[in-house]
Design a protein around this motif. Structure first.
Motif, PDB file in Angstrom:
ATOM      1  N   GLU A 341     -14.778 -18.146  48.989  1.00  0.00           N
ATOM      2  CA  GLU A 341     -14.568 -16.711  48.806  1.00  0.00           C
ATOM      3  C   GLU A 341     -14.370 -15.996  50.139  1.00  0.00           C
ATOM      4  OE1 GLU A 341     -17.055 -14.609  46.124  1.00  0.00           O
ATOM      5  OE2 GLU A 341     -17.075 -16.199  44.612  1.00  0.00           O
ATOM      6  N   SER A 342     -15.040 -16.470  51.180  1.00  0.00           N
ATOM      7  CA  SER A 342     -14.858 -15.833  52.490  1.00  0.00           C
ATOM      8  C   SER A 342     -13.467 -16.125  53.047  1.00  0.00           C
ATOM      9  CB  SER A 342     -15.941 -16.304  53.465  1.00  0.00           C
ATOM     10  OG  SER A 342     -15.817 -17.683  53.757  1.00  0.00           O
ATOM     11  N   VAL A 343     -12.978 -17.340  52.855  1.00  0.00           N
ATOM     12  CA  VAL A 343     -11.627 -17.684  53.299  1.00  0.00           C
ATOM     13  C   VAL A 343     -10.596 -16.843  52.543  1.00  0.00           C
ATOM     14  CG1 VAL A 343      -9.867 -19.502  53.330  1.00  0.00           C
ATOM     15  CG2 VAL A 343     -12.215 -20.013  54.051  1.00  0.00           C
ATOM     16  N   HIS A 344     -10.806 -16.702  51.247  1.00  0.00           N
ATOM     17  CA  HIS A 344      -9.897 -15.904  50.424  1.00  0.00           C
ATOM     18  C   HIS A 344      -9.906 -14.446  50.869  1.00  0.00           C
ATOM     19  CE1 HIS A 344      -7.475 -14.731  47.070  1.00  0.00           C
ATOM     20  NE2 HIS A 344      -8.443 -14.058  46.471  1.00  0.00           N
ATOM     21  N   LEU A 345     -11.102 -13.951  51.197  1.00  0.00           N
ATOM     22  CA  LEU A 345     -11.218 -12.568  51.671  1.00  0.00           C
ATOM     23  C   LEU A 345     -10.428 -12.384  52.960  1.00  0.00           C
ATOM     24  CD1 LEU A 345     -12.671  -9.797  51.214  1.00  0.00           C
ATOM     25  CD2 LEU A 345     -14.449 -10.631  52.754  1.00  0.00           C
ATOM     26  N   ARG A 346     -10.572 -13.327  53.877  1.00  0.00           N
ATOM     27  CA  ARG A 346      -9.841 -13.262  55.147  1.00  0.00           C
ATOM     28  C   ARG A 346      -8.325 -13.245  54.902  1.00  0.00           C
ATOM     29  NH1 ARG A 346      -9.771 -14.523  60.563  1.00  0.00           N
ATOM     30  NH2 ARG A 346     -12.043 -14.456  60.588  1.00  0.00           N
ATOM     31  N   GLU A 347      -7.865 -14.110  54.045  1.00  0.00           N
ATOM     32  CA  GLU A 347      -6.427 -14.188  53.772  1.00  0.00           C
ATOM     33  C   GLU A 347      -5.916 -12.867  53.210  1.00  0.00           C
ATOM     34  OE1 GLU A 347      -6.364 -17.468  51.122  1.00  0.00           O
ATOM     35  OE2 GLU A 347      -6.264 -18.995  52.713  1.00  0.00           O
ATOM     36  N   ARG A 348      -6.687 -12.251  52.350  1.00  0.00           N
ATOM     37  CA  ARG A 348      -6.257 -10.993  51.744  1.00  0.00           C
ATOM     38  C   ARG A 348      -6.262  -9.849  52.756  1.00  0.00           C
ATOM     39  NH1 ARG A 348     -10.214 -10.181  47.027  1.00  0.00           N
ATOM     40  NH2 ARG A 348      -8.833  -8.462  46.466  1.00  0.00           N
ATOM     41  N   VAL A 349      -7.239  -9.858  53.647  1.00  0.00           N
ATOM     42  CA  VAL A 349      -7.264  -8.819  54.681  1.00  0.00           C
ATOM     43  C   VAL A 349      -6.046  -8.933  55.589  1.00  0.00           C
ATOM     44  CG1 VAL A 349      -8.487  -8.014  56.743  1.00  0.00           C
ATOM     45  CG2 VAL A 349      -9.764  -8.494  54.658  1.00  0.00           C
ATOM     46  N   LEU A 350      -5.739 -10.136  56.026  1.00  0.00           N
ATOM     47  CA  LEU A 350      -4.612 -10.341  56.926  1.00  0.00           C
ATOM     48  C   LEU A 350      -3.280 -10.017  56.252  1.00  0.00           C
ATOM     49  CD1 LEU A 350      -5.672 -13.659  58.708  1.00  0.00           C
ATOM     50  CD2 LEU A 350      -6.010 -11.300  59.454  1.00  0.00           C
ATOM     51  N   ALA A 351      -3.252 -10.073  54.918  1.00  0.00           N
ATOM     52  CA  ALA A 351      -2.019  -9.778  54.180  1.00  0.00           C
ATOM     53  C   ALA A 351      -1.873  -8.300  53.851  1.00  0.00           C
ATOM     54  CB  ALA A 351      -1.994 -10.594  52.887  1.00  0.00           C
ATOM     55  N   MET A 352      -2.871  -7.490  54.182  1.00  0.00           N
ATOM     56  CA  MET A 352      -2.783  -6.056  53.891  1.00  0.00           C
ATOM     57  C   MET A 352      -1.612  -5.431  54.650  1.00  0.00           C
ATOM     58  SD  MET A 352      -6.700  -4.603  53.965  1.00  0.00           S
ATOM     59  CE  MET A 352      -7.830  -4.879  52.607  1.00  0.00           C
ATOM     60  N   PRO A 353      -0.763  -4.689  53.954  1.00  0.00           N
ATOM     61  CA  PRO A 353       0.356  -4.031  54.665  1.00  0.00           C
ATOM     62  C   PRO A 353      -0.147  -2.831  55.457  1.00  0.00           C
ATOM     63  CG  PRO A 353       0.333  -3.391  52.358  1.00  0.00           C
ATOM     64  CD  PRO A 353      -0.728  -4.443  52.503  1.00  0.00           C
ATOM     65  N   ASN A 354       0.474  -2.586  56.588  1.00  0.00           N
ATOM     66  CA  ASN A 354       0.141  -1.405  57.359  1.00  0.00           C
ATOM     67  C   ASN A 354       0.739  -0.177  56.677  1.00  0.00           C
ATOM     68  OD1 ASN A 354      -1.221  -2.804  59.411  1.00  0.00           O
ATOM     69  ND2 ASN A 354       0.715  -3.283  60.434  1.00  0.00           N
ATOM     70  N   PRO A 355      -0.064   0.832  56.406  1.00  0.00           N
ATOM     71  CA  PRO A 355       0.470   2.023  55.727  1.00  0.00           C
ATOM     72  C   PRO A 355       1.364   2.835  56.651  1.00  0.00           C
ATOM     73  CG  PRO A 355      -1.784   2.414  56.424  1.00  0.00           C
ATOM     74  CD  PRO A 355      -1.495   0.972  56.728  1.00  0.00           C
ATOM     75  N   GLU A 356       2.303   3.563  56.059  1.00  0.00           N
ATOM     76  CA  GLU A 356       3.108   4.496  56.841  1.00  0.00           C
ATOM     77  C   GLU A 356       2.201   5.593  57.378  1.00  0.00           C
ATOM     78  OE1 GLU A 356       6.257   4.234  57.717  1.00  0.00           O
ATOM     79  OE2 GLU A 356       6.350   2.292  56.696  1.00  0.00           O
ATOM     80  N   PRO A 357       2.360   5.974  58.641  1.00  0.00           N
ATOM     81  CA  PRO A 357       1.432   6.937  59.248  1.00  0.00           C
ATOM     82  C   PRO A 357       1.294   8.244  58.485  1.00  0.00           C
ATOM     83  CG  PRO A 357       2.763   5.900  60.944  1.00  0.00           C
ATOM     84  CD  PRO A 357       3.332   5.450  59.635  1.00  0.00           C
ATOM     85  N   ASP A 358       2.397   8.768  57.920  1.00  0.00           N
ATOM     86  CA  ASP A 358       2.312  10.078  57.280  1.00  0.00           C
ATOM     87  C   ASP A 358       1.644  10.043  55.908  1.00  0.00           C
ATOM     88  OD1 ASP A 358       4.294   8.834  55.862  1.00  0.00           O
ATOM     89  OD2 ASP A 358       5.790  10.427  56.108  1.00  0.00           O
ATOM     90  N   THR A 359       1.266   8.843  55.427  1.00  0.00           N
ATOM     91  CA  THR A 359       0.557   8.780  54.149  1.00  0.00           C
ATOM     92  C   THR A 359      -0.875   9.310  54.260  1.00  0.00           C
ATOM     93  OG1 THR A 359      -0.133   6.495  54.591  1.00  0.00           O
ATOM     94  CG2 THR A 359       1.910   6.814  53.344  1.00  0.00           C
ATOM     95  N   LEU A 360      -1.349   9.557  55.492  1.00  0.00           N
ATOM     96  CA  LEU A 360      -2.692  10.097  55.637  1.00  0.00           C
ATOM     97  C   LEU A 360      -2.809  11.497  55.032  1.00  0.00           C
ATOM     98  CD1 LEU A 360      -2.959  12.354  58.216  1.00  0.00           C
ATOM     99  CD2 LEU A 360      -2.386  10.300  59.497  1.00  0.00           C
ATOM    100  N   PHE A 361      -1.667  12.140  54.750  1.00  0.00           N
ATOM    101  CA  PHE A 361      -1.684  13.468  54.142  1.00  0.00           C
ATOM    102  C   PHE A 361      -1.701  13.404  52.612  1.00  0.00           C
ATOM    103  CE2 PHE A 361       0.350  13.989  58.271  1.00  0.00           C
ATOM    104  CZ  PHE A 361      -0.295  15.094  58.789  1.00  0.00           C
ATOM    105  N   ASP A 362      -1.484  12.227  52.037  1.00  0.00           N
ATOM    106  CA  ASP A 362      -1.222  12.127  50.593  1.00  0.00           C
ATOM    107  C   ASP A 362      -2.392  12.557  49.715  1.00  0.00           C
ATOM    108  OD1 ASP A 362       1.273  11.246  51.209  1.00  0.00           O
ATOM    109  OD2 ASP A 362       0.920   9.137  50.672  1.00  0.00           O
ATOM    110  N   HIS A 363      -3.616  12.305  50.157  1.00  0.00           N
ATOM    111  CA  HIS A 363      -4.755  12.515  49.266  1.00  0.00           C
ATOM    112  C   HIS A 363      -5.765  13.524  49.804  1.00  0.00           C
ATOM    113  CE1 HIS A 363      -3.237   9.185  46.925  1.00  0.00           C
ATOM    114  NE2 HIS A 363      -3.245   8.414  48.004  1.00  0.00           N
ATOM    115  N   VAL A 364      -5.316  14.413  50.684  1.00  0.00           N
ATOM    116  CA  VAL A 364      -6.224  15.429  51.209  1.00  0.00           C
ATOM    117  C   VAL A 364      -6.578  16.428  50.115  1.00  0.00           C
ATOM    118  CG1 VAL A 364      -6.525  17.255  52.921  1.00  0.00           C
ATOM    119  CG2 VAL A 364      -5.290  15.155  53.530  1.00  0.00           C
TER     120      VAL A 364
END
Length: 391
Positions: A341-364
């Protein structure tokens, strides 16, 4: 997962203190499993309640599995931060029993308000353990639905969640959702350092005056970042509750059985309309406050070694072994599951896409605002200024 009833006697009886005496010189506290793995059938706390934890063999093994998995996933998150994959991480190392015991004591309808370290409680509420890693990686704001899992978002501001929890609990009472087995209760987690915050003490006042159905769960891990407990209080933390008009009790926070029993009792008292209570889970932060901290600058190695002898996983393993409830094959299987489960967690973290910077405004704000639109436009122009730049 532990599902058994700990067999506690509730409904707020009071009697002369008969808490288990400690030969080691440690504070008196409710304990059902010694550091050596010795099982204590029951103990009567200062509140006059008899605490016991009666589980099936499979449920005992389930608690051990929880402890091991939570520790391994936490260790993986710490490693990810050290390798630059997370911005920061607040480890729960050493506090697994306090979190798993209290987390499993929650009933389905109960609501939890965490700090930023309750990864074990989050796990017990059935939330994907990758969710807080997205927060600390800067990919999202946490991701889980508090209403679905009855587990609020992580709170970074020290102690603020206790006021949120108290308001939520007051709402439960006003809606008439207490007084039966199906009644709701609230638990708010915080550390010993947070007890010095005004928010926490204000929450105590409101909860006491309005008889809010909630449990204040203090994980006393002995340090408010770098300040030891003696710099925070002149009396045991659980005794502070008396000044606000509700009961307090100290439990061995490295004992998953006692933590379960005490928390289940307090939650049930709350749901039956008996008001708030304070639990001080006496435990120890084995690692750093966060990955930005260096604990060797303010505590000595012998202190850490003394607490290692009280390790929550080691004592549960000793109990299972002594009672012949688990063998080497079981322990190896749990370790292998934790590794996978820890290996799987690591793989999923590394596969996370970087969000577009301006998405920080989406849920204010749910429907946006003119000011927010203006800020988004300004930020977009700023980002566009870098296009085509060699840097």
């Amino acid at each position: 997962m532990a599902k058994g009833d700990p067999g506690v006697t509730t409904r707020g009886r009071r009697a002369t203190p008969r808490t288990r005496k400690r030969a080691s010189g440690d504070p008196e506290l409710v304990q059902l499993l010694t550091p050596e793995g010795e099982r204590i059938e029951s103990v009567t706390g200062p509140d006059g309640i008899e605490y016991r934890a009666d589980f099936t063999d499979e449920e005992y093994r389930g608690l051990y599995r929880d402890l091991v998995l939570v520790r391994k996933l936490d260790a993986e998150a710490t490693a990810l931060q050290r390798q630059g994959e997370l911005g920061i991480w607040a480890s729960l190392l050493g506090q697994e029993a306090a979190q798993v015991g209290s987390g499993r004591a929650l009933r389905t309808q109960d609501m939890a308000f965490p700090t930023y370290r309750e990864h074990g409680v989050l796990y017990c509420r059935g939330i994907d353990p990758i969710m807080p890693l997205g927060l600390f990686r800067g990919v999202d704001q946490g991701g889980w639905d508090p209403n679905e899992f009855k587990f609020n978002m992580y709170t970074i501001v020290i102690g603020a969640q206790t006021l949120h929890a108290t308001g939520y609990a007051m709402g439960i009472a006003m809606d008439g959702k207490t007084g039966t087995d199906e009644g709701e209760a609230v638990i708010a987690y915080f550390g010993d350092g947070a007890t010095s915050q005004g928010d926490v003490n204000e929450a105590f006042v409101w909860a006491g005056v309005f008889n809010a159905p909630m449990v204040f769960f203090c994980q006393n891990n002995q340090y408010a970042i770098s300040e030891p407990l003696e710099r925070q209080t002149r009396i045991p933390l659980y005794q502070r509750a008396a000044g606000f008009g509700f009961p307090g009790i100290r439990v061995d926070g490295n004992d998953v059985l006692a933590t379960y029993a005490v928390t289940r009792t307090a939650l049930d008292n709350a749901r039956y309309g008996q008001g708030p209570s304070l639990i001080e889970a006496y435990t120890y932060r084995m690692g750093a406050h966060t990955t930005s901290d260096d604990p060797t600058r303010y505590r000595i190695a012998s202190e850490v070694e003394a607490w290692q002898a009280k390790d929550p996983i080691a004592r549960m393993k000793a109990f299972l072994t002594n009672q012949q409830l688990a063998d080497a094959d079981f322990f190896a299987e749990v370790d292998e599951q934790a590794r996978r489960e820890s290996v799987h967690l690591r793989e999923r973290v590394l596969a996370m896409p970087n969000p577009e910077p301006d998405t920080l405004f989406d849920h204010v704000y749910p429907n946006g605002s003119p000011l927010l639109d203006q800020q988004r436009e300004q930020f977009s122009r700023y980002l566009e200024s870098f296009e085509g730049s060699a840097h």
